[in-house]
Design a protein around this motif. Structure first.
Motif, PDB file in Angstrom:
ATOM      1  N   PRO A 289       0.824  -1.210   0.000  1.00  0.00           N
ATOM      2  CA  PRO A 289       0.000   0.000   0.000  1.00  0.00           C
ATOM      3  C   PRO A 289       0.861   1.263   0.000  1.00  0.00           C
ATOM      4  CG  PRO A 289      -0.119  -1.112   2.111  1.00  0.00           C
ATOM      5  CD  PRO A 289       0.654  -2.007   1.200  1.00  0.00           C
ATOM      6  N   LYS A 290       0.390   2.281  -0.724  1.00  0.00           N
ATOM      7  CA  LYS A 290       1.167   3.519  -0.805  1.00  0.00           C
ATOM      8  C   LYS A 290       0.967   4.386   0.430  1.00  0.00           C
ATOM      9  CE  LYS A 290       1.669   3.768  -5.702  1.00  0.00           C
ATOM     10  NZ  LYS A 290       1.999   4.629  -6.787  1.00  0.00           N
ATOM     11  N   ARG A 291      -0.240   4.322   1.023  1.00  0.00           N
ATOM     12  CA  ARG A 291      -0.516   5.121   2.213  1.00  0.00           C
ATOM     13  C   ARG A 291      -1.176   4.247   3.272  1.00  0.00           C
ATOM     14  NH1 ARG A 291      -1.446   8.987  -1.786  1.00  0.00           N
ATOM     15  NH2 ARG A 291      -0.201  10.847  -1.486  1.00  0.00           N
ATOM     16  N   LYS A 292      -1.011   4.657   4.509  1.00  0.00           N
ATOM     17  CA  LYS A 292      -1.606   3.924   5.624  1.00  0.00           C
ATOM     18  C   LYS A 292      -3.114   4.187   5.673  1.00  0.00           C
ATOM     19  CE  LYS A 292      -1.337   3.535  10.618  1.00  0.00           C
ATOM     20  NZ  LYS A 292      -0.661   3.988  11.824  1.00  0.00           N
TER      21      LYS A 292
ATOM     22  N   GLN B 116     -10.193   5.140  11.318  1.00  0.00           N
ATOM     23  CA  GLN B 116     -11.605   5.371  11.037  1.00  0.00           C
ATOM     24  C   GLN B 116     -12.059   4.533   9.843  1.00  0.00           C
ATOM     25  OE1 GLN B 116     -12.521   9.377   9.928  1.00  0.00           O
ATOM     26  NE2 GLN B 116     -14.695   9.121  10.200  1.00  0.00           N
ATOM     27  N   ARG B 117     -11.237   4.485   8.830  1.00  0.00           N
ATOM     28  CA  ARG B 117     -11.577   3.700   7.642  1.00  0.00           C
ATOM     29  C   ARG B 117     -11.636   2.210   7.979  1.00  0.00           C
ATOM     30  NH1 ARG B 117      -8.497   4.212   1.812  1.00  0.00           N
ATOM     31  NH2 ARG B 117      -9.630   2.538   0.801  1.00  0.00           N
TER      32      ARG B 117
END
Length: 50
Positions: free
Chosen positions: A5-8, A12-13
């Motif tokens: 994944p590029k971002r954590k 919340q998601r």
């Protein structure tokens, strides 16, 4: 090698995703026709055994 994944993903998601999974797996309750108590569908009522 699998893609990373590029971002954590935010907590919340992640929480939203898990909440729908939990809500869909909760047992659906119906009213007993005899006494009006909550019971699982297609099961005997604990209160009146009908």
């Amino acid at each position: 090698m699998t893609p990373q994944p590029k971002r954590k993903h935010s907590t919340q998601r992640k929480g939203k995703r898990l909440a729908t999974r939990i809500a869909n797996n909760m047992p659906k309750l119906v009213k007993c026709k005899q006494c009006g108590n909550q019971k699982l569908p297609h099961r005997l009522c604990r209160n009146c055994n009908k």
